[in-house]
Scaffold this motif. Structure first.
Motif, PDB file in Angstrom:
ATOM      1  N   GLU A 132      -0.025  -7.672  21.299  1.00  0.00           N
ATOM      2  CA  GLU A 132      -0.996  -6.635  20.606  1.00  0.00           C
ATOM      3  C   GLU A 132      -1.852  -6.988  19.508  1.00  0.00           C
ATOM      4  N   HIS A 167       2.869   1.512  29.356  1.00  0.00           N
ATOM      5  CA  HIS A 167       3.824   1.205  29.106  1.00  0.00           C
ATOM      6  C   HIS A 167       5.191   2.589  29.305  1.00  0.00           C
ATOM      7  N   GLU A 169      -1.088   1.259  27.607  1.00  0.00           N
ATOM      8  CA  GLU A 169      -0.408   2.419  26.575  1.00  0.00           C
ATOM      9  C   GLU A 169       0.367   3.443  27.745  1.00  0.00           C
ATOM     10  N   GLN A 215       4.469  -6.348  21.809  1.00  0.00           N
ATOM     11  CA  GLN A 215       4.083  -5.952  20.095  1.00  0.00           C
ATOM     12  C   GLN A 215       3.641  -6.853  19.688  1.00  0.00           C
ATOM     13  N   GLN A 226      -7.085  -0.068  26.482  1.00  0.00           N
ATOM     14  CA  GLN A 226      -6.292   0.097  25.548  1.00  0.00           C
ATOM     15  C   GLN A 226      -5.147   1.203  25.830  1.00  0.00           C
TER      16      GLN A 226
HETATM   17 FE1  FEO Z   1       2.397   0.661  23.876  1.00  0.00          FE
HETATM   18 FE2  FEO Z   1       0.157  -1.203  22.019  1.00  0.00          FE
HETATM   19  O1  FEO Z   1       2.501  -0.286  22.670  1.00  0.00           O
END
Ligand code: FEO
Length: 164
Positions: A130, A53, A50, A127, A46
């Motif tokens: 997620e 992202h 991120e 999102q 995770q």
């Molecule tokens: Fe980058 Fe978990 O949102």
């Protein structure tokens, strides 16, 4: 070209994504200490997502000839008491991130910035995925209740998460 306002907002989001990565690394760290090796692996993946992202926004700003400004990343909490506590906080955090992504969408929409809207739409979809993943894990934790055997099995299952 993107507006200065959107450039600033995306830079703020880069910082939030990097904080998210740091927060999940903190959870991985706590999970390692609780000998929840599967959960630790899940949170490490995770954390890496991120970071991905943040890098997606970073690459976009550069493509647009905009400026990336890296700010300080806040210290994440370290006092997680259980797997339940970590996933509760993960859902809360992701819902907050969803709110910020929606705000970015509203801003890009108000500026009729279709290129940015395309990028932000990817995050809107991400999102949804997620939040759904974490809601499912929380539902499984609820089913397990206080069973240590169940917790052990769930932790093993979380350890099978493939890097995204
Ligand atoms: Fe980058 Fe978990 O949102």
């Amino acid at each position: 070209m993107i507006s200065k306002k959107l450039e600033k907002a995306i830079n703020a989001q880069i910082n939030r994504e990097l904080y998210s990565s740091y927060l999940y690394l903190a959870m991985a760290n706590a999970a390692e200490s609780m000998v929840l090796k599967g959960s630790a692996a899940w949170f490490k993946i995770q954390a890496s997502e991120e970071n991905g992202h943040a890098m997606k926004f970073y690459a976009y700003l550069h493509e647009q000839g905009a400026k990336v400004e890296l700010e300080a990343i806040a210290k994440p909490p370290a006092d997680f008491s259980s797997m339940q506590a970590m996933f509760d906080q993960t859902l809360k955090h992701e819902r907050q991130v969803t709110k910020f992504i929606r705000e970015l969408m509203v801003l890009a929409d108000s500026e009729k910035d279709y290129a940015s809207l395309g990028l932000i739409q990817w995050f809107v979809n991400e999102q949804v995925e997620e939040e759904a993943n974490v809601v499912e894990i929380l539902a499984q934790l609820k089913m397990i209740g206080g069973s240590t055997g169940g917790l052990y099995m769930l932790d093993r299952q979380l350890g099978k998460r493939a890097a995204g």
